[in-house]
Design a protein around this motif. Sequence first.
Motif, short mmCIF file in Angstrom:
data_model
loop_
_atom_site.label_atom_id
_atom_site.label_comp_id
_atom_site.label_asym_id
_atom_site.label_seq_id
_atom_site.Cartn_x
_atom_site.Cartn_y
_atom_site.Cartn_z
N GLU A 823 -6.04 68.19 43.00
CA GLU A 823 -6.43 66.94 43.64
C GLU A 823 -5.36 66.54 44.66
O GLU A 823 -4.21 66.96 44.56
CB GLU A 823 -6.60 65.84 42.59
CG GLU A 823 -7.57 66.15 41.47
CD GLU A 823 -9.03 66.14 41.91
OE1 GLU A 823 -9.29 65.75 43.07
OE2 GLU A 823 -9.89 66.52 41.10
N LYS A 824 -5.76 65.74 45.63
CA LYS A 824 -4.83 65.27 46.67
C LYS A 824 -4.74 63.76 46.61
O LYS A 824 -5.70 63.07 46.22
CB LYS A 824 -5.29 65.73 48.05
CG LYS A 824 -5.30 67.25 48.23
CD LYS A 824 -5.80 67.63 49.61
CE LYS A 824 -5.83 69.15 49.78
NZ LYS A 824 -6.35 69.56 51.11
N MET A 825 -3.59 63.24 47.02
CA MET A 825 -3.37 61.80 46.97
C MET A 825 -4.37 61.03 47.84
O MET A 825 -4.66 59.88 47.58
CB MET A 825 -1.94 61.47 47.40
CG MET A 825 -0.86 62.06 46.50
SD MET A 825 -0.95 61.47 44.80
CE MET A 825 -0.42 59.78 44.99
N ASN A 826 -4.89 61.68 48.88
CA ASN A 826 -5.85 61.00 49.76
C ASN A 826 -7.29 61.16 49.28
O ASN A 826 -8.23 60.75 49.97
CB ASN A 826 -5.72 61.52 51.19
CG ASN A 826 -5.98 63.02 51.29
OD1 ASN A 826 -6.40 63.67 50.33
ND2 ASN A 826 -5.69 63.58 52.46
N GLY A 827 -7.49 61.76 48.12
CA GLY A 827 -8.83 61.90 47.56
C GLY A 827 -9.63 63.05 48.10
O GLY A 827 -10.82 63.19 47.79
N GLN A 828 -9.01 63.94 48.89
CA GLN A 828 -9.74 65.05 49.50
C GLN A 828 -9.54 66.36 48.74
O GLN A 828 -9.88 67.42 49.25
CB GLN A 828 -9.29 65.23 50.96
CG GLN A 828 -9.58 64.03 51.84
CD GLN A 828 -11.05 63.65 51.84
OE1 GLN A 828 -11.91 64.49 52.06
NE2 GLN A 828 -11.32 62.37 51.57
N LYS A 833 -12.20 64.95 43.13
CA LYS A 833 -11.84 64.08 44.26
C LYS A 833 -11.16 62.79 43.79
O LYS A 833 -11.48 61.68 44.24
CB LYS A 833 -13.04 63.78 45.15
CG LYS A 833 -13.59 65.02 45.85
CD LYS A 833 -14.51 64.68 47.01
CE LYS A 833 -14.99 65.94 47.72
NZ LYS A 833 -13.89 66.72 48.30
N LYS A 835 -8.06 60.13 43.48
CA LYS A 835 -7.22 59.60 44.57
C LYS A 835 -6.06 58.81 43.99
O LYS A 835 -6.23 58.01 43.08
CB LYS A 835 -8.05 58.71 45.48
CG LYS A 835 -7.29 58.17 46.69
CD LYS A 835 -8.21 57.34 47.58
CE LYS A 835 -7.48 56.83 48.82
NZ LYS A 835 -8.36 56.02 49.69
N GLY A 836 -4.87 59.03 44.54
CA GLY A 836 -3.70 58.22 44.20
C GLY A 836 -3.42 58.18 42.72
O GLY A 836 -3.30 59.20 42.04
N GLU A 838 -5.29 57.55 40.37
CA GLU A 838 -6.33 58.12 39.51
C GLU A 838 -5.91 59.48 38.98
O GLU A 838 -6.36 59.90 37.92
CB GLU A 838 -7.64 58.25 40.29
CG GLU A 838 -8.26 56.94 40.70
CD GLU A 838 -9.49 57.11 41.57
OE1 GLU A 838 -10.22 56.13 41.77
OE2 GLU A 838 -9.72 58.24 42.06
N ASP A 882 -0.43 63.12 52.96
CA ASP A 882 -0.97 62.47 51.76
C ASP A 882 -1.69 63.45 50.85
O ASP A 882 -2.72 63.12 50.24
CB ASP A 882 -1.92 61.33 52.16
CG ASP A 882 -1.90 60.19 51.15
OD1 ASP A 882 -0.98 60.17 50.33
OD2 ASP A 882 -2.81 59.34 51.19
N HIS A 883 -1.14 64.67 50.77
CA HIS A 883 -1.67 65.66 49.84
C HIS A 883 -0.90 65.62 48.52
O HIS A 883 -1.50 65.67 47.45
CB HIS A 883 -1.61 67.06 50.44
CG HIS A 883 -2.54 67.25 51.58
ND1 HIS A 883 -2.65 68.44 52.27
CD2 HIS A 883 -3.42 66.40 52.18
CE1 HIS A 883 -3.55 68.32 53.24
NE2 HIS A 883 -4.02 67.08 53.20
#
Length: 926
Positions: A823-828, A833, A835-836, A838, A882-883
């Motif tokens: 998962e990536k911090m930006n939700g991508q 998916k 985010k942050g 989560e 923001d990954h």
Amino acid sequence: MFSLATIVAGVSHLESEKALFSTENVKNFTRTLKVTIKQVSNPVVTLLDTQILSDLINSDRQDFQWLAAITTTLNKNPFITSLYSANEQGQSVYIYRVSTQMRNTYPDMPDNAAFSLSFNDIDGPQQRIILSNTLKVISSATYASSHYDPRTRAWFKNTRDDDKIFISDPYRFYPSGRLGFTFSRRTLDGKRVLAADFDSQSLTALLQHMQYSKNSLTYLLASTKEIIASNRVLTSFEKSGGFNLTAPDLNHALDNMGDFPIGVTTLKSLTLNKVLSRVMITPLDIGNGHKVYLINSLKEEEFLAKSSYLNSHFNMKNMLFLTLFFFIVSILSTRRIAKPLIYLNKSLINIQRFEYRRKEYKVSNIVEIDQLNDTMMLMESVLTDFFNHLYNVARSSKPEELSASIVDQTSAILSANSCQLFINNRVNREAFHLSANSSSLPEFDFPQLLQNNQAVLDENVHVLSEKEASIIFATGPCKRGFIIPLMNRKEQNVGALVIGFNGEISSCTHNRISLVRNFIGFNEIVLEHLEKEHEQQALFHSFVKMTAAALDKKSPYTGGHCQRVPKITELIANAADVDTDTFSNFSLTSKNKEELLVAAWLHDCGKVTTPDYVMDKATKLETVYDRIHEIRMRYEVLKRDADIVYWQSIAEGGDTADSLARCNALKDELNNEFAFVANCNTGYEFLVPEKIERLAEISLRTWTRTLPDDIGISQQALAKKAGRHASLPAVERVLVDNVEHLSEWEVEPTQNTQGKRHFKMAKPAYQFNRGELHNLGVQAGTLTAEERYNINDHIVQTYLMLDQIVYPEHLKNVPLIAGSHHEKMNGQGYPLKLKGEEIPIGGRMIAVADIFEALTASDRPYKEAKKLSQALKIMAFMVKDDHLDEAIFDLFLTHGIYQKYAVEYLKPEQLDTVDIVVLRAIYQKV
């Protein structure tokens, strides 16, 4: 007699004081009321606290089971009339319990309506939903926006980001018109405000029940003099917010209500309705500096009635007092004798009730009673220690804690000077080691003692001989002792207690040996249980590590990835545990460390389902083998065809030089084409559009096949041809995308049909596309979109595999931690998916470890290992985009974690200079 007279005079004085200052009753009343207000307001605070993580505004509007906890609270607490929430965008939701007042306001309210929900948008449509007691929708209506803006309300504006409850001034609720307060607080993310209305009607019933006297008047006022509650039925004028204007003195006395100190009762003499009265004013703090005022009014004659009564009965009380005085003297004189017996009786009752406690006993000077009580005290102390030990043992998860408890309790029960516990393990029952020691005596060679006398473990209690005691306690004062063996349920020896005494062993100690033997029997079972628990834990950890090792062995291209990522993860977690700044709230206990490391070991376990040729794909045309060889053979055929054309031309009398020149030119062209195709196959370079166009042009070249392509193949491959047979000889292109190259999904992808999570990965049209032109046209790397999906699907398989395991409570988050490392911090990222915040912090740590290991690994044949500075620079830009989690990567840099790992696992040529300041400047925001 003089003393007695003094006492009588004192009593008279005290009684008079009670009459003059009978406001003490009012103070008690005030304290009771204050406690009651707190008790009835606590459910409001609890309701707000339990909903701080909820987003009520965006909740499901089809299935309202999420309302169950809220509606239960509203039903059980009638003084909470509603719960509502609003956000910074002006959206809001109101949840009301349908009351009698609401039914009067809305005559068309259904009879079975229990709750009303209003979803509001400042500029958008609004929706009102009526629910039954079972949270089923009765009716739903949408209507135009009233442009109601909750952000302008005091309950929203005055709520701060400090986790504190804001309590409003009393005001009148809509539509009931009754006074009450609003409690509100912000959610943890600070983006929403939760609020609940507290109806003060319950306080009216309380005041009526707790009135000071039959004729007293009691009011609870807001700071605006509005009546919140009263002990009598209010007039319509008073209900509308007025006050008793026929008592101007009282209104004047309340002009400066804010000056009265909180909790202090002020007594005033006023004329109310032409009657001299006493008025007591007591301010109460209901929280956050908000006050309400308790007003008690009592006629002067009733106020002093108690004093008159006392005067008329004073003589009788004096005589009664004298009688009581002499009676008390008699009681005190006999109590000294009875007290020890009372104490003994209480001790016996406690033992009968299994309520054991240590108590101090004062000497009674009666020898027999003192001796009996000493015995009872000792017995209670022993039983207290015993049951405390059972309590602690039942909650112990570490053998060393249990061992320490055993030696301490045994020493206490037997009043021993030394107690040592030796234990072994299932690997070698003959290898004893010291597990716990209640004294400073050094460890002695217990196995050597067993070799000389194995019989010490064959008895329930072995009394040490003088020779044995001298060997065991050679350096200490102990002269005598016992050895008590510990056995498991298979009658295997698991340990032994060695107990020592400085002097003679008393008969009392001998009598307690059976108690210790029974006491140890319980501990034997617990030791055996803990031993098995640790064996099961070791088995589980071994299985986890074996799985990771098998994954690494499955493909030579992943090397030791699954074994190195946990090492990096552990370094990061240890650094976060000692960091007192950014990670001050992070605590690495033994249990959550185990959970994190198990997740790190299993983070790629889903790769066991990924086809090897996809995971190891080194070239674009590689499947089980590299299909570049098929294309090479086609070009070989074309070159042979060129030679054949040349010789045919010579045989037909053509010009030799001209024919040879054409033949050589064609061969050069074929060589160049194949070299270009082969270069594209490696995937080393980014394939620009011009090269893709050239591949398409090259694919137009044809060659002739004279052998059938539907014989000698599998049934699966034959089925893909679906009866398509080309007549021979067949002309075919050198680069083809045939229908046979497409693999349909045999079943729906697992993320849509299995598991308990909603995976969010876009599925390609085909499971595989092995078209030659399709594969050669991959612009970066060697994987097609279909193969990339299959590679990424390993994390879905990780979830599906790990979700099937039944975990102990402290490992329940292993699937989420392991599965969230892509998962990536930006939700991508994928597959959920998230985010942050989560993404669990363990998953964010594994993500940093996973990428760092992959970039610096030197055992990947399809890429070169990055130098330390190159890898960290790439990761710094991933943080900027923001990954990756910035705080964790910053910890990774500033605590030198990368250097600790690099020294042990990276090649010397990879260890270049790293400029942390430059790297941090990439992602830190100015």
